[in-house]
Design an enzyme around this catalytic site. Structure first.
Site, mmCIF file in Angstrom:
data_model
loop_
_atom_site.group_PDB
_atom_site.id
_atom_site.type_symbol
_atom_site.label_atom_id
_atom_site.label_comp_id
_atom_site.label_asym_id
_atom_site.label_seq_id
_atom_site.Cartn_x
_atom_site.Cartn_y
_atom_site.Cartn_z
ATOM 1 N N ASP A 49 -6.325 2.188 -2.818
ATOM 2 C CA ASP A 49 -7.532 1.994 -2.010
ATOM 3 C C ASP A 49 -7.806 3.152 -1.050
ATOM 4 O O ASP A 49 -8.764 3.107 -0.289
ATOM 5 C CB ASP A 49 -7.537 0.632 -1.285
ATOM 6 C CG ASP A 49 -6.382 0.458 -0.339
ATOM 7 O OD1 ASP A 49 -5.578 1.391 -0.174
ATOM 8 O OD2 ASP A 49 -6.281 -0.643 0.251
ATOM 9 N N SER A 76 0.806 -1.220 0.000
ATOM 10 C CA SER A 76 0.000 0.000 0.000
ATOM 11 C C SER A 76 0.845 1.280 0.000
ATOM 12 O O SER A 76 1.619 1.509 -0.914
ATOM 13 C CB SER A 76 -0.926 -0.088 1.214
ATOM 14 O OG SER A 76 -1.767 0.991 1.306
HETATM 15 ZN ZN ZN Z 1 -3.668 1.160 0.388
#
Ligand code: ZN
Ligand code: NG1
Length: 545
Positions: free
Chosen positions: A291, A70
């Site tokens: 995300d 991430s």
């Molecule tokens: Zn992420």
């Protein structure tokens, strides 16, 4: 002897686990296993074994594995399992993952694997299916090879989707498992994802105009190429969506998440230095696996203004709440908002007092928020850091499609709600889908970012990371808002908070790093800073005991 002993042993020798110091273990945390990439090869292999078991336990439904770290630097990586509906791995299984990964030798690994199969009544001869993807980190190659070896050793069918955003993999898991059923989530392909989003975007806009250019900072991560791809599916003759994609260099690993991306913007509370911020330009940032989403602009007068996850949450709740009312469904559908303790107090007040919607606070980590949001017909959940989505119950989706409209206004509202049901990723927070949602709402309201920011004024706040000897000493209650242990620490925090106006502070152990985090908010910036520092000193003192 189990069914896969020989194969597991042989492949395990190729992907050894790096032993940790005595007494230390690898743990499956809020983000799966997330570490320096050179510690992850053996872990990725063993996660393959677990994913096979999980698929077999669930009658051969497809399980997902995503390889990403991430918003972390390029040298890190992570391995995370996705359940059949596209949500996070069931909590009980986090323990099994931890057990497999910490087996000290190859032989013990086989034993733990077979014991799990026996205890969980898993038939090792039944079919298993695992699909996987990775972000743009160079270490992803090696981790995927190890994972694939784990799947092969346990005779699972597998599909390598290569490079994806995290939410795309979640989409594909759900699409795979619902294919050919009345609940089909969409075509089982990356193209299917783009087609679904693009079509729903056009439908949700219903001819409304998007004002001006949107600059999207992609953190030099996987979101860059994927957003560029998605944009090709939005028909230019129907929608004037002028997007400037920046920080989309995925060829130089050292620039990934470096001085850009949603995490940078949220934690530093400023725009990425490159490209040079252009006053007034509507901008947003994704994180390294797309995300998380944060909006902002640099105001010629007041400087940097940020619209974070709390803002997206309240914007979505307000818009969807109004649509539900216009659609005549107010008495049929329960709408709720789910936040964590990091949500700005001003957003909580706005949602409860102005929008008159219930707010529930859960511990950090989207799995907690997701679960609680499922309890509503329309559950809006976001972490302040920009990770979140809106979940619609089957009843809600049904009502949008089946209710007979009594007027053109009602029809318009029902159509828009139905489009949102397709536009918003129902599996997990998805920065690209959330960005399209925000653009739709701003277009419907004919709002600029300034109009959006006017809805309420954020309380000044400060987040501090505190190094402690052992973070596990710090145990919390009340959705992490109060410390139970070490004894006495919470009393001291309470005393500190009392000294400030409209103040709130809490401390908790991070789920992703060996540190505590302190959050404080107060009526003024200097008070919020001062309170955060005070509480940080308290935590330091107790952490050193
Ligand atoms: Zn992420
Ligand atoms: P920890 O390290 O437990 O605070 C962080 C974020 C979470 C979540 C996870 C997973 C903050 C304060 N915490 O968790 O919201 O996103 O990482 O990535 O932002």
């Amino acid at each position: 002897m189990g069914n896969h002993d020989k194969e597991i042993l042989e492949a395990s020798a190729k992907h050894p686990i790096v032993p940790l110091e005595k007494g230390k273990f690898y743990t499956y945390g809020t983000a799966g296993f997330r570490l320096k990439a050179d510690l992850l090869e053996g872990i990725s292999y063993r996660v393959g074994l677990l994913a096979s078991l999980r698929s077999r336990k669930l009658n051969g439904q497809a399980i997902g594995v995503m390889i990403t770290a991430s918003h972390n630097p390029a040298a890190d990586n992570g391995v995370k399992i996705v359940d059949p509906l596209g949500d996070m791995l069931e909590q009980d299984w986090e323990r099994y993952a931890t057990a497999l990964v910490n087996a000290p030798s190859d032989e013990q690994l086989v034993q733990v694997y077979n014991r799990l199969a026996t205890d969980l009544k898993i038939d090792l001869k039944s079919p298993a299916k695992v699909i996987y993807g990775r972000d743009t980190r160079p270490s992803g190659h090696k981790l995927v090879t190890a994972l694939a070896d784990g799947l092969e050793a346990t005779k699972a069918e597998s599909v390598d989707y290569k490079i994806l955003t995290t939410p795309q993999l979640h989409y594909l898991v759900r699409a795979t498992n619902s294919e050919g059923t009345p609940l089909s989530y969409g075509k089982v392909s990356e193209v299917g994802y783009y087609e679904k989003l693009a079509e729903a975007f056009v439908r949700a806009l219903k001819g409304r105009k998007i004002n001006g250019t949107l600059q999207v900072d992609c953190a030099n991560g996987v979101g860059g190429p994927k957003l560029t791809e998605l944009l090709k599916y939005i028909p230019k003759d129907k929608v004037n969506f002028d997007v400037k994609v920046v920080n989309d260099d995925v060829l130089r690993p050292e620039v990934l998440n470096f001085e850009c991306g949603a995490d940078f913007v949220k934690t530093k509370q400023r725009a990425p230095p490159t490209p040079k911020p252009q006053p007034g330009l509507r901008s947003c940032s994704l994180d390294g696996d797309a995300d998380r989403l944060i909006y902002y602009w640099v105001d010629p007068e007041s400087g940097f203004v940020m619209l974070d996850g709390d803002r997206i949450s309240s914007l979505a709740a307000s818009f969807i709440g109004d649509l539900v009312e216009s659609a005549g469904l107010k008495d049929d559908l329960r709408i709720g908002v789910v936040q964590t303790a990091y949500a700005n107090g001003a957003s909580t007040n706005y949602i409860t007092q102005h929008l008159r919607l219930p707010v529930i606070c859960t511990p950090t980590g989207v799995k907690h928020l997701h679960h609680v949001a499922q309890g509503f017909d329309i559950g809006v959940y976001f972490e302040a850091n920009g990770h979140g989505t809106v979940l619609f119950s089957p009843d809600a989706l049904n009502a949008f499609k089946k209710k007979e409209p009594q007027s053109p206004a009602q029809k318009d509202a029902l159509d828009t709600l139905a489009a949102l049901g397709d536009l918003i990723n129902q599996t997990v927070g998805d920065a690209i889908s959330d960005m399209l949602l925000v653009e739709v709402i701003l277009a419907h309201k004919n709002w600029s970012l300034r109009d959006w920011a006017m809805t309420y004024i954020d309380l000044p706040n400060r987040l501090v990371r505190v190094e402690v000897g052992n973070k596990d000493l710090f145990q919390t209650t009340d959705a992490e808002r109060r410390l139970l242990h070490p004894e006495g620490a919470q009393d001291e925090i309470d005393q500190a908070v009392k000294k400030y106006k409209d103040a709130r502070a809490f401390a908790r152990a991070s789920g992703t790093e060996n540190a505590c985090r302190v959050y404080a908010e107060a009526a003024t910036r200097s008070e919020a800073n001062e309170l955060a520092e005070r509480v940080a000193r308290i935590i330091e003192r107790y952490g050193a005991l």
